[in-house]
Scaffold this motif. Structure first.
Motif, PDB file in Angstrom:
ATOM      1  N   VAL A 168       3.447  -0.448 -16.467  1.00 14.77           N
ATOM      2  CA  VAL A 168       4.728   0.043 -16.978  1.00 14.77           C
ATOM      3  C   VAL A 168       5.815  -1.129 -16.949  1.00 14.77           C
ATOM      4  CG1 VAL A 168       4.532   1.862 -15.186  1.00 14.77           C
ATOM      5  CG2 VAL A 168       5.259  -0.363 -14.092  1.00 14.77           C
ATOM      6  N   ASN A 169       5.335  -2.519 -17.027  1.00 14.34           N
ATOM      7  CA  ASN A 169       6.369  -3.574 -17.142  1.00 14.34           C
ATOM      8  C   ASN A 169       5.449  -4.629 -17.652  1.00 14.34           C
ATOM      9  OD1 ASN A 169       8.443  -5.522 -17.021  1.00 14.34           O
ATOM     10  ND2 ASN A 169       8.532  -5.498 -14.820  1.00 14.34           N
ATOM     11  N   THR A 170       6.136  -5.250 -18.851  1.00 13.98           N
ATOM     12  CA  THR A 170       5.511  -6.205 -19.425  1.00 13.98           C
ATOM     13  C   THR A 170       6.274  -7.513 -18.775  1.00 13.98           C
ATOM     14  OG1 THR A 170       6.949  -6.252 -21.512  1.00 13.98           O
ATOM     15  CG2 THR A 170       4.633  -4.954 -21.462  1.00 13.98           C
ATOM     16  N   ASP A 171       7.021  -7.633 -18.249  1.00 14.36           N
ATOM     17  CA  ASP A 171       7.622  -8.836 -17.360  1.00 14.36           C
ATOM     18  C   ASP A 171       7.424  -9.083 -15.915  1.00 14.36           C
ATOM     19  OD1 ASP A 171       9.004 -11.221 -16.777  1.00 14.36           O
ATOM     20  OD2 ASP A 171      10.749 -10.522 -18.055  1.00 14.36           O
ATOM     21  N   THR A 172       6.453  -9.752 -15.724  1.00 20.57           N
ATOM     22  CA  THR A 172       6.140  -9.639 -14.143  1.00 20.57           C
ATOM     23  C   THR A 172       7.077 -10.443 -13.228  1.00 20.57           C
ATOM     24  OG1 THR A 172       4.783 -11.740 -14.478  1.00 20.57           O
ATOM     25  CG2 THR A 172       3.619  -9.467 -14.630  1.00 20.57           C
ATOM     26  N   HIS A 173       7.922 -11.083 -14.070  1.00 22.52           N
ATOM     27  CA  HIS A 173       9.214 -11.650 -13.304  1.00 22.52           C
ATOM     28  C   HIS A 173      10.258 -10.546 -12.943  1.00 22.52           C
ATOM     29  CE1 HIS A 173       7.443 -15.464 -14.156  1.00 22.52           C
ATOM     30  NE2 HIS A 173       7.422 -15.395 -15.368  1.00 22.52           N
ATOM     31  N   THR A 174      10.386  -9.568 -13.547  1.00 16.09           N
ATOM     32  CA  THR A 174      11.534  -8.791 -13.248  1.00 16.09           C
ATOM     33  C   THR A 174      10.934  -7.441 -12.714  1.00 16.09           C
ATOM     34  OG1 THR A 174      11.296  -7.695 -15.542  1.00 16.09           O
ATOM     35  CG2 THR A 174      12.826  -9.675 -15.208  1.00 16.09           C
ATOM     36  N   GLY A 175       9.784  -6.982 -12.306  1.00 15.15           N
ATOM     37  CA  GLY A 175       9.511  -6.006 -11.867  1.00 15.15           C
ATOM     38  C   GLY A 175       7.870  -5.741 -11.786  1.00 15.15           C
ATOM     39  N   ALA A 176       7.476  -4.615 -11.058  1.00 16.82           N
ATOM     40  CA  ALA A 176       6.121  -4.439 -10.774  1.00 16.82           C
ATOM     41  C   ALA A 176       5.471  -3.986 -11.951  1.00 16.82           C
ATOM     42  CB  ALA A 176       5.960  -3.245 -10.017  1.00 16.82           C
ATOM     43  N   SER A 177       4.215  -4.238 -12.267  1.00 14.11           N
ATOM     44  CA  SER A 177       3.395  -4.184 -13.361  1.00 14.11           C
ATOM     45  C   SER A 177       2.891  -2.586 -13.259  1.00 14.11           C
ATOM     46  CB  SER A 177       2.106  -5.082 -13.382  1.00 14.11           C
ATOM     47  OG  SER A 177       2.724  -6.424 -13.611  1.00 14.11           O
ATOM     48  N   PHE A 178       2.801  -1.857 -12.403  1.00 12.67           N
ATOM     49  CA  PHE A 178       2.092  -0.803 -12.215  1.00 12.67           C
ATOM     50  C   PHE A 178       3.206   0.167 -11.489  1.00 12.67           C
ATOM     51  CE2 PHE A 178      -1.221  -3.639 -11.649  1.00 12.67           C
ATOM     52  CZ  PHE A 178      -2.401  -3.124 -12.208  1.00 12.67           C
ATOM     53  N   SER A 179       2.956   1.455 -11.795  1.00  9.14           N
ATOM     54  CA  SER A 179       3.948   2.482 -11.665  1.00  9.14           C
ATOM     55  C   SER A 179       4.095   2.614  -9.835  1.00  9.14           C
ATOM     56  CB  SER A 179       3.257   3.988 -12.404  1.00  9.14           C
ATOM     57  OG  SER A 179       2.480   4.430 -11.408  1.00  9.14           O
ATOM     58  N   LEU A 180       5.328   3.305  -9.709  1.00  5.43           N
ATOM     59  CA  LEU A 180       5.480   3.596  -8.495  1.00  5.43           C
ATOM     60  C   LEU A 180       4.536   4.571  -7.764  1.00  5.43           C
ATOM     61  CD1 LEU A 180       7.589   3.501  -5.957  1.00  5.43           C
ATOM     62  CD2 LEU A 180       8.820   5.498  -6.854  1.00  5.43           C
ATOM     63  N   LYS A 181       3.934   5.701  -8.385  1.00  3.38           N
ATOM     64  CA  LYS A 181       2.867   6.347  -8.131  1.00  3.38           C
ATOM     65  C   LYS A 181       1.698   5.359  -7.676  1.00  3.38           C
ATOM     66  CE  LYS A 181      -0.335   9.952  -9.296  1.00  3.38           C
ATOM     67  NZ  LYS A 181      -0.429  11.077 -10.484  1.00  3.38           N
ATOM     68  N   ASN A 182       1.385   4.563  -8.530  1.00  3.20           N
ATOM     69  CA  ASN A 182       0.283   3.792  -8.215  1.00  3.20           C
ATOM     70  C   ASN A 182       0.421   2.875  -7.010  1.00  3.20           C
ATOM     71  OD1 ASN A 182      -1.029   0.753  -8.630  1.00  3.20           O
ATOM     72  ND2 ASN A 182      -2.296   2.254  -9.857  1.00  3.20           N
ATOM     73  N   ARG A 183       1.505   2.380  -6.936  1.00  2.65           N
ATOM     74  CA  ARG A 183       1.766   1.456  -5.646  1.00  2.65           C
ATOM     75  C   ARG A 183       1.838   2.422  -4.497  1.00  2.65           C
ATOM     76  NH1 ARG A 183       7.233  -1.227  -7.227  1.00  2.65           N
ATOM     77  NH2 ARG A 183       7.390   0.574  -8.700  1.00  2.65           N
ATOM     78  N   LEU A 184       2.469   3.308  -4.495  1.00  2.00           N
ATOM     79  CA  LEU A 184       2.508   4.271  -3.166  1.00  2.00           C
ATOM     80  C   LEU A 184       1.058   4.857  -2.964  1.00  2.00           C
ATOM     81  CD1 LEU A 184       5.564   6.616  -3.897  1.00  2.00           C
ATOM     82  CD2 LEU A 184       5.333   4.786  -2.182  1.00  2.00           C
ATOM     83  N   LEU A 185       0.128   5.188  -3.801  1.00  2.00           N
ATOM     84  CA  LEU A 185      -1.177   5.739  -3.583  1.00  2.00           C
ATOM     85  C   LEU A 185      -2.015   4.318  -2.946  1.00  2.00           C
ATOM     86  CD1 LEU A 185      -3.297   7.824  -3.648  1.00  2.00           C
ATOM     87  CD2 LEU A 185      -3.588   7.190  -6.095  1.00  2.00           C
ATOM     88  N   ARG A 186      -1.567   3.201  -3.504  1.00  2.00           N
ATOM     89  CA  ARG A 186      -2.292   1.937  -2.661  1.00  2.00           C
ATOM     90  C   ARG A 186      -1.679   1.718  -1.384  1.00  2.00           C
ATOM     91  NH1 ARG A 186      -0.935  -2.620  -5.438  1.00  2.00           N
ATOM     92  NH2 ARG A 186       0.243  -1.904  -7.153  1.00  2.00           N
ATOM     93  N   VAL A 187      -0.414   2.127  -1.173  1.00  2.00           N
ATOM     94  CA  VAL A 187      -0.245   1.882   0.399  1.00  2.00           C
ATOM     95  C   VAL A 187      -0.977   2.617   1.188  1.00  2.00           C
ATOM     96  CG1 VAL A 187       1.680   2.455   1.941  1.00  2.00           C
ATOM     97  CG2 VAL A 187       2.164   1.126  -0.219  1.00  2.00           C
ATOM     98  N   VAL A 188      -0.874   4.258   0.581  1.00  2.00           N
ATOM     99  CA  VAL A 188      -1.811   5.113   1.418  1.00  2.00           C
ATOM    100  C   VAL A 188      -3.253   4.703   1.697  1.00  2.00           C
ATOM    101  CG1 VAL A 188      -2.742   7.531   1.505  1.00  2.00           C
ATOM    102  CG2 VAL A 188      -0.241   6.997   0.781  1.00  2.00           C
ATOM    103  N   TRP A 189      -3.917   4.168   0.576  1.00  2.00           N
ATOM    104  CA  TRP A 189      -5.397   3.849   0.469  1.00  2.00           C
ATOM    105  C   TRP A 189      -5.198   2.432   1.594  1.00  2.00           C
ATOM    106  CZ3 TRP A 189     -10.192   3.712   0.841  1.00  2.00           C
ATOM    107  CH2 TRP A 189     -10.796   2.722   0.784  1.00  2.00           C
ATOM    108  N   GLY A 190      -4.316   1.620   1.598  1.00  2.00           N
ATOM    109  CA  GLY A 190      -4.250   0.432   2.457  1.00  2.00           C
ATOM    110  C   GLY A 190      -4.368   0.885   4.000  1.00  2.00           C
ATOM    111  N   VAL A 191      -3.706   2.195   4.263  1.00  2.00           N
ATOM    112  CA  VAL A 191      -3.712   2.461   5.856  1.00  2.00           C
ATOM    113  C   VAL A 191      -5.034   3.028   6.030  1.00  2.00           C
ATOM    114  CG1 VAL A 191      -2.773   4.508   7.209  1.00  2.00           C
ATOM    115  CG2 VAL A 191      -1.263   2.979   5.782  1.00  2.00           C
TER     116      VAL A 191
END
Length: 181
Positions: A2-25
Motif C-alpha cells: 500500500v505504500n512505496t515509501d517505507t519512511h513515510t508509512g506502512a507497506s501493508f494495509s490496515l486490514k493486514n496489520r490488524l489480522l497480524r495482531v490477532v494472529w500474534g495473540v
C-alpha cells in the motif's frame, strides 16, 4: 503493497496489520506454548488463519510465522522449532519436505535502488522430499527443487536443482543426491 515509501508509512494495509495482531495473540496464547506432540492442533490454528495445510504436517511450537495465510504446507512436511517463516509473500513446502531448526525462509526484501526502499515480496517454494538443514537462509524468490538437500548454514540466493546436495555461502551444488535403500 500500500505504500512505496517505507519512511513515510506502512507497506501493508490496515486490514493486514490488524489480522497480524490477532494472529500474534493467537500464536502466543494457543500456538507457541502448545505441547510438542499437538501437531494437529497447530495445523488447525494455521488453517483458521488461511494456511493450506495437508495431512500429517508437523509444525513445532517454536516456529515463528509472520502470516499464516501465505503458507501452503503439503502432506507430511516438517517444520522444526526455531524456523522463521517470514511469509510476507507465499511460502510453499512440498510433501515430505523438512525445514530444520533455525532456518530463515524470507519472502520479503526492499529495493535499495529506489527512494523510500519500497518493500517487495517474491514467493519461495521448497519441493517434495527436499531438506533445508539447520540455520540455512533462503532468499526471496528461490525454488529448492524436489529432493534437493541444502546444507547447514547455507545462504541460498538462487534456485537449487532437483536431487542435488548443495551448501555454502553462497549456496552451490556439491554433488548429486543418490538415495540408497
Amino acid at each position: 503493497m500500500v505504500n512505496t515509501d517505507t519512511h513515510t508509512g506502512a507497506s501493508f494495509s490496515l486490514k493486514n496489520r490488524l489480522l497480524r495482531v490477532v494472529w500474534g495473540v493467537v500464536y502466543f496464547v494457543f500456538f507457541r506454548f502448545s505441547p510438542r506432540p499437538l501437531h494437529a492442533w497447530r495445523s488447525f490454528l494455521l488453517r483458521c488463519f488461511g494456511a493450506k495445510v495437508g495431512k500429517g504436517v508437523h509444525v513445532y511450537p517454536g516456529v515463528i510465522i509472520w502470516a499464516p495465510w501465505n503458507l501452503i504446507l503439503h502432506d507430511h512436511c516438517g517444520i522444526a522449532s526455531g524456523v522463521n517463516l517470514y511469509s510476507q509473500g507465499l511460502i510453499t513446502v512440498g510433501k515430505k519436505a523438512v525445514i530444520s531448526q533455525g532456518s530463515y525462509i524470507c519472502t520479503g526484501t526492499h529495493d535499495y535502488t529506489k527512494h523510500g526502499f519500497p518493500l517487495y515480496t517474491m514467493p519461495i517454494t521448497i519441493g517434495d522430499n527436499a531438506w533445508v538443514a539447520a540455520d540455512a537462509f533462503i532468499h526471496p524468490g528461490v525454488t529448492i527443487h524436489e529432493g534437493c538437500v541444502i546444507g547447514a548454514r547455507s545462504v541460498v540466493t538462487k534456485d537449487m536443482p532437483a536431487w542435488s546436495v548443495c551448501a555454502g555461502f553462497p549456496c552451490k551444488v556439491l554433488k548429486d543426491r543418490v538415495l540408497v535403500d
